[in-house]
Design a protein around this motif. Structure first.
Motif, short mmCIF file in Angstrom:
data_model
loop_
_atom_site.label_atom_id
_atom_site.label_comp_id
_atom_site.label_asym_id
_atom_site.label_seq_id
_atom_site.Cartn_x
_atom_site.Cartn_y
_atom_site.Cartn_z
N THR A 35 0.80 -1.21 0.00
CA THR A 35 0.00 0.00 0.00
C THR A 35 0.84 1.27 0.00
N HIS A 36 0.32 2.32 -0.60
CA HIS A 36 0.98 3.62 -0.61
C HIS A 36 -0.05 4.70 -0.88
N VAL A 37 0.17 5.87 -0.31
CA VAL A 37 -0.72 7.02 -0.47
C VAL A 37 -0.05 8.01 -1.42
N GLN A 38 -0.76 8.38 -2.47
CA GLN A 38 -0.19 9.29 -3.47
C GLN A 38 -0.53 10.74 -3.13
N CYS A 39 0.45 11.62 -3.28
CA CYS A 39 0.29 13.04 -3.01
C CYS A 39 0.78 13.82 -4.24
N ILE A 40 -0.16 14.39 -5.00
CA ILE A 40 0.18 15.08 -6.23
C ILE A 40 -0.14 16.57 -6.09
N PRO A 41 0.87 17.44 -6.14
CA PRO A 41 0.61 18.88 -6.06
C PRO A 41 -0.04 19.38 -7.36
N LEU A 42 -1.05 20.22 -7.20
CA LEU A 42 -1.73 20.83 -8.35
C LEU A 42 -1.88 22.32 -8.10
N GLU A 43 -1.92 23.09 -9.17
CA GLU A 43 -2.15 24.52 -9.04
C GLU A 43 -3.52 24.76 -8.43
N TYR A 44 -3.65 25.86 -7.69
CA TYR A 44 -4.90 26.16 -7.00
C TYR A 44 -6.11 26.13 -7.94
N ARG A 45 -5.94 26.64 -9.15
CA ARG A 45 -7.08 26.74 -10.07
C ARG A 45 -7.67 25.37 -10.42
N HIS A 46 -6.85 24.33 -10.37
CA HIS A 46 -7.35 23.01 -10.74
C HIS A 46 -8.33 22.44 -9.70
N LEU B 54 -7.01 16.94 -15.48
CA LEU B 54 -7.11 18.31 -14.98
C LEU B 54 -6.05 19.23 -15.56
N ILE B 55 -4.83 18.73 -15.68
CA ILE B 55 -3.74 19.58 -16.17
C ILE B 55 -3.62 19.54 -17.69
N GLY B 56 -4.52 18.79 -18.34
CA GLY B 56 -4.54 18.77 -19.79
C GLY B 56 -3.45 17.95 -20.43
N LYS B 57 -2.94 16.94 -19.69
CA LYS B 57 -1.88 16.08 -20.23
C LYS B 57 -2.23 14.62 -19.98
N PRO B 58 -3.19 14.07 -20.72
CA PRO B 58 -3.64 12.70 -20.48
C PRO B 58 -2.53 11.67 -20.64
N GLU B 59 -1.47 12.01 -21.36
CA GLU B 59 -0.37 11.06 -21.55
C GLU B 59 0.37 10.77 -20.24
N LEU B 60 0.21 11.62 -19.21
CA LEU B 60 0.88 11.41 -17.93
C LEU B 60 0.20 10.34 -17.07
N THR B 61 -0.93 9.83 -17.51
CA THR B 61 -1.64 8.79 -16.76
C THR B 61 -0.76 7.56 -16.56
N GLU B 62 -0.03 7.16 -17.56
CA GLU B 62 0.82 5.97 -17.50
C GLU B 62 2.20 6.35 -16.96
#
Length: 314
Positions: free
Chosen positions: A171-182, A280-288
């Motif tokens: 198990t692991h918890v993911q923490c992804i920083p996003l710009e406030y607007r997202h 959200l960030i408009g880069k679907p290629e980053l999913t993988e």
């Protein structure tokens, strides 16, 4: 040609809904399910392109083939996250406590994408571990949030997909920083994408912990997310889907968050959380994650910088 309009190229490519060639499409409901898909088609004459798998036997029409990017299987067979494992990439670790540690993931979405990982390998999720581990996970979440807000002027999208996979699960918890607007659209995006994937996230409107909601913690799987009500604020909105074989009415009674149908069996895609952030960030290629891997030297440099910066918030 429709295929050219979808990808913006006569040679094929990735379908991205915000590209100029796709924006004019009126009904985007079906296309939304294809975002991030690579589209290719045969070149040359129709006679050269036709084969048994591409021919509609009734209408004799050439069918377009859709496929996702293919990445080779990993050669590692032991647990990547067990510190004692020879394949654990320790150069990515940026902080450690008695029961868990923080590491940059392989194939991070950004230079500040982190995982909180319990040291002990158990089948259950981090948020239903023993009390000491849960307390350390919460302390790391607070530390990473303060760092993201002060240093990056961003906030964290935190989630855990605690569901067994074929190759085993640490198990692991993911923490992804996003710009406030997202964060203005994150909640709605989570709800829409979860329904499209075949499961339903529920708001947690009580003070119950995930451990209290998932009473059968040793055997149950869940997807849990925390997002700020207001980016930069202290209040967190909590969302959860708990895997269960119980009828919806019973699941609702036991968890306080409701069922999703006759049963609440898991349908959470492996990369669901990343897919939401990537959209959200408009880069679907980053999913993988394999599409985001950099060299070990770059990984070490990024981890070193984050380790030094994060230590100020311990």
């Amino acid at each position: 040609m429709v295929a050219t309009s979808l990808t913006g190229s006569i040679d094929g490519g990735v379908i991205f809904l915000e590209s100029p060639t796709v924006k004019h499409v009126g009904d985007r409901t079906l296309l939304s399910k294809l975002e991030g898909v690579s589209l290719f088609w045969a070149k040359g004459t129709v006679a050269q392109a036709l084969d048994a798998s591409a021919l509609d036997s009734q209408n004799q029409k050439l069918m377009v083939r859709l496929r996702k990017h293919h990445f080779p299987k990993d050669s590692r067979t032991d647990c990547w996250f067990c510190v004692a494992s020879p394949t654990c990439e320790k150069h990515l670790i940026v902080a450690i406590k008695d029961s868990c540690y923080v590491t940059m993931p392989k194939g991070a979405m950004s230079p500040f994408h982190c995982l909180i990982v319990p040291i002990e390998h158990k089948s259950q999720g981090a948020l239903v571990h023993d009390q000491k581990t849960i307390e350390e996970v919460e302390a790391f979440k607070d530390q990473l949030r303060r760092y993201a807000r002060d240093e990056l002027h961003q906030d964290l999208f935190i989630f855990e997909r605690a569901i067994q996979t074929k190759g085993g699960y640490h198990t692991h918890v993911q923490c992804i920083p996003l710009e406030y607007r997202h964060f203005q659209t994150l909640y709605a995006t989570l709800m829409v994408m979860s329904r499209e994937a075949g499961f339903e996230l529920k708001d947690v409107n009580t003070d119950l912990s995930v451990k209290a909601m998932a009473k059968d913690a040793e055997n149950v799987g869940y997807f849990y997310a925390e997002i700020p009500f207001v980016a930069g604020g202290t209040e967190q909105r909590r969302l959860v889907f708990i895997e269960s074989s119980a009828p919806a009415s019973e699941a609702r009674e036991n968890t306080g968050v409701g069922g999703t149908g006759e049963t609440a069996k898991c349908a959470v895609p492996l990369q669901f959380g990343r897919a939401v952030a990537a959209k959200l960030i408009g880069k679907p290629e980053l999913t993988e994650w394999k599409a985001c891997v950099v060299t070990e030297e770059e990984e070490a440099n990024l981890a070193c910088k984050l380790r030094d910066s994060l230590s100020k918030y311990a």
